[in-house]
Design a protein around this motif. Sequence first.
Motif, PDB file in Angstrom:
ATOM      1  N   ALA A 126     -48.003 -84.705   8.904  1.00 54.29           N
ATOM      2  CA  ALA A 126     -47.535 -83.382   8.476  1.00 54.29           C
ATOM      3  C   ALA A 126     -47.051 -82.559   9.670  1.00 54.29           C
ATOM      4  CB  ALA A 126     -48.642 -82.653   7.732  1.00 54.29           C
ATOM      5  N   LEU A 127     -47.786 -82.605  10.772  1.00 56.43           N
ATOM      6  CA  LEU A 127     -47.365 -81.869  11.966  1.00 56.43           C
ATOM      7  C   LEU A 127     -46.059 -82.410  12.534  1.00 56.43           C
ATOM      8  CD1 LEU A 127     -50.709 -81.235  13.866  1.00 56.43           C
ATOM      9  CD2 LEU A 127     -49.186 -79.555  12.829  1.00 56.43           C
ATOM     10  N   HIS A 128     -45.882 -83.715  12.473  1.00 56.73           N
ATOM     11  CA  HIS A 128     -44.632 -84.286  12.987  1.00 56.73           C
ATOM     12  C   HIS A 128     -43.454 -83.874  12.105  1.00 56.73           C
ATOM     13  CE1 HIS A 128     -42.373 -86.834  15.602  1.00 56.73           C
ATOM     14  NE2 HIS A 128     -41.843 -87.463  14.562  1.00 56.73           N
ATOM     15  N   GLY A 129     -43.667 -83.822  10.792  1.00 54.09           N
ATOM     16  CA  GLY A 129     -42.611 -83.326   9.910  1.00 54.09           C
ATOM     17  C   GLY A 129     -42.266 -81.882  10.213  1.00 54.09           C
ATOM     18  N   PHE A 130     -43.287 -81.068  10.484  1.00 55.84           N
ATOM     19  CA  PHE A 130     -43.052 -79.675  10.854  1.00 55.84           C
ATOM     20  C   PHE A 130     -42.288 -79.579  12.172  1.00 55.84           C
ATOM     21  CE2 PHE A 130     -44.450 -75.741  12.961  1.00 55.84           C
ATOM     22  CZ  PHE A 130     -43.947 -74.817  12.049  1.00 55.84           C
ATOM     23  N   ASN A 131     -42.657 -80.400  13.143  1.00 56.41           N
ATOM     24  CA  ASN A 131     -41.961 -80.382  14.432  1.00 56.41           C
ATOM     25  C   ASN A 131     -40.509 -80.816  14.298  1.00 56.41           C
ATOM     26  OD1 ASN A 131     -44.165 -79.470  15.836  1.00 56.41           O
ATOM     27  ND2 ASN A 131     -44.868 -81.513  16.408  1.00 56.41           N
ATOM     28  N   LEU A 132     -40.246 -81.755  13.394  1.00 55.32           N
ATOM     29  CA  LEU A 132     -38.859 -82.157  13.169  1.00 55.32           C
ATOM     30  C   LEU A 132     -38.037 -81.011  12.596  1.00 55.32           C
ATOM     31  CD1 LEU A 132     -38.982 -85.808  11.799  1.00 55.32           C
ATOM     32  CD2 LEU A 132     -37.914 -84.998  13.888  1.00 55.32           C
ATOM     33  N   MET A 133     -38.632 -80.241  11.689  1.00 55.35           N
ATOM     34  CA  MET A 133     -37.906 -79.093  11.144  1.00 55.35           C
ATOM     35  C   MET A 133     -37.672 -78.033  12.217  1.00 55.35           C
ATOM     36  SD  MET A 133     -37.015 -79.724   8.123  1.00 55.35           S
ATOM     37  CE  MET A 133     -36.815 -78.361   7.013  1.00 55.35           C
ATOM     38  N   GLN A 134     -38.581 -77.928  13.182  1.00 59.98           N
ATOM     39  CA  GLN A 134     -38.406 -76.968  14.266  1.00 59.98           C
ATOM     40  C   GLN A 134     -37.279 -77.382  15.199  1.00 59.98           C
ATOM     41  OE1 GLN A 134     -39.942 -73.977  14.714  1.00 59.98           O
ATOM     42  NE2 GLN A 134     -40.745 -74.348  12.669  1.00 59.98           N
ATOM     43  N   THR A 135     -37.004 -78.680  15.316  1.00 61.02           N
ATOM     44  CA  THR A 135     -35.916 -79.122  16.195  1.00 61.02           C
ATOM     45  C   THR A 135     -34.562 -78.730  15.640  1.00 61.02           C
ATOM     46  OG1 THR A 135     -35.795 -81.298  15.154  1.00 61.02           O
ATOM     47  CG2 THR A 135     -37.214 -81.089  17.091  1.00 61.02           C
ATOM     48  N   LEU A 136     -34.482 -78.411  14.358  1.00 61.49           N
ATOM     49  CA  LEU A 136     -33.209 -77.964  13.790  1.00 61.49           C
ATOM     50  C   LEU A 136     -32.789 -76.616  14.352  1.00 61.49           C
ATOM     51  CD1 LEU A 136     -33.601 -79.045  10.066  1.00 61.49           C
ATOM     52  CD2 LEU A 136     -32.102 -80.041  11.786  1.00 61.49           C
ATOM     53  N   GLU A 137     -33.753 -75.821  14.823  1.00 62.73           N
ATOM     54  CA  GLU A 137     -33.433 -74.511  15.386  1.00 62.73           C
ATOM     55  C   GLU A 137     -32.903 -74.605  16.803  1.00 62.73           C
ATOM     56  OE1 GLU A 137     -36.886 -72.114  15.055  1.00 62.73           O
ATOM     57  OE2 GLU A 137     -36.927 -72.193  12.867  1.00 62.73           O
ATOM     58  N   THR A 138     -33.299 -75.628  17.551  1.00 64.48           N
ATOM     59  CA  THR A 138     -32.861 -75.790  18.945  1.00 64.48           C
ATOM     60  C   THR A 138     -32.072 -77.084  19.062  1.00 64.48           C
ATOM     61  OG1 THR A 138     -34.927 -76.896  19.478  1.00 64.48           O
ATOM     62  CG2 THR A 138     -34.834 -74.528  19.858  1.00 64.48           C
ATOM     63  N   ARG A 139     -30.823 -77.049  18.668  1.00 64.35           N
ATOM     64  CA  ARG A 139     -29.980 -78.242  18.691  1.00 64.35           C
ATOM     65  C   ARG A 139     -29.433 -78.481  20.093  1.00 64.35           C
ATOM     66  NH1 ARG A 139     -26.525 -77.981  13.122  1.00 64.35           N
ATOM     67  NH2 ARG A 139     -28.327 -77.831  11.754  1.00 64.35           N
ATOM     68  N   ASP A 140     -29.403 -79.734  20.469  1.00 64.14           N
ATOM     69  CA  ASP A 140     -28.843 -80.120  21.758  1.00 64.14           C
ATOM     70  C   ASP A 140     -28.137 -81.452  21.570  1.00 64.14           C
ATOM     71  OD1 ASP A 140     -28.216 -80.188  24.434  1.00 64.14           O
ATOM     72  OD2 ASP A 140     -30.110 -81.138  24.989  1.00 64.14           O
ATOM     73  N   GLY A 141     -26.831 -81.442  21.514  1.00 61.66           N
ATOM     74  CA  GLY A 141     -26.083 -82.681  21.330  1.00 61.66           C
ATOM     75  C   GLY A 141     -25.747 -82.928  19.864  1.00 61.66           C
ATOM     76  N   ALA A 142     -25.372 -84.169  19.574  1.00 62.30           N
ATOM     77  CA  ALA A 142     -24.920 -84.522  18.222  1.00 62.30           C
ATOM     78  C   ALA A 142     -26.061 -84.900  17.296  1.00 62.30           C
ATOM     79  CB  ALA A 142     -23.933 -85.680  18.294  1.00 62.30           C
ATOM     80  N   GLY A 143     -27.206 -85.289  17.859  1.00 61.66           N
ATOM     81  CA  GLY A 143     -28.321 -85.706  17.018  1.00 61.66           C
ATOM     82  C   GLY A 143     -29.596 -85.816  17.830  1.00 61.66           C
ATOM     83  N   THR A 144     -30.583 -86.481  17.265  1.00 60.30           N
ATOM     84  CA  THR A 144     -31.870 -86.622  17.932  1.00 60.30           C
ATOM     85  C   THR A 144     -32.477 -87.970  17.584  1.00 60.30           C
ATOM     86  OG1 THR A 144     -34.009 -85.575  18.305  1.00 60.30           O
ATOM     87  CG2 THR A 144     -33.176 -85.543  16.066  1.00 60.30           C
ATOM     88  N   GLY A 145     -33.522 -88.326  18.290  1.00 59.34           N
ATOM     89  CA  GLY A 145     -34.269 -89.539  17.989  1.00 59.34           C
ATOM     90  C   GLY A 145     -35.560 -89.178  17.279  1.00 59.34           C
ATOM     91  N   VAL A 146     -35.994 -90.042  16.371  1.00 55.85           N
ATOM     92  CA  VAL A 146     -37.227 -89.806  15.630  1.00 55.85           C
ATOM     93  C   VAL A 146     -38.230 -90.875  16.048  1.00 55.85           C
ATOM     94  CG1 VAL A 146     -38.287 -89.676  13.359  1.00 55.85           C
ATOM     95  CG2 VAL A 146     -35.984 -88.790  13.697  1.00 55.85           C
TER      96      VAL A 146
END
Length: 94
Positions: free
Chosen positions: A21-41
């Motif tokens: 659950a915390l990792h899902g929350f952290n992934l949603m937080q990365t949407l606010e600080t975008r850097d580049g075209a995408g991210t790794g999970v």
Amino acid sequence: MTAPQKGMAAIGLTILSGMLALHGFNLMQTLETRDGAGTGVYFLLFEINDRVLWHNVSAYAYGFWITSLITFIGAILLVKSIKVNKLYLNEKRS
């Protein structure tokens, strides 16, 4: 499986559920600080996908939340299956 083993397994599943659950929350937080075209999970040193586009990150977060919910339900069912015969700490013998 004995009652203490079921209890320890339930505790482990609950911890895993919280981490998911915390990792899902952290992934949603990365949407606010975008850097580049995408991210790794990544989760617990395992690479899930190295190139996730930003519009797909929320689907991964929802997947983590659903997996967390399923894991927590499994832990609840495991606890409910525990049957304790004796509830006395100190049994008085005469």
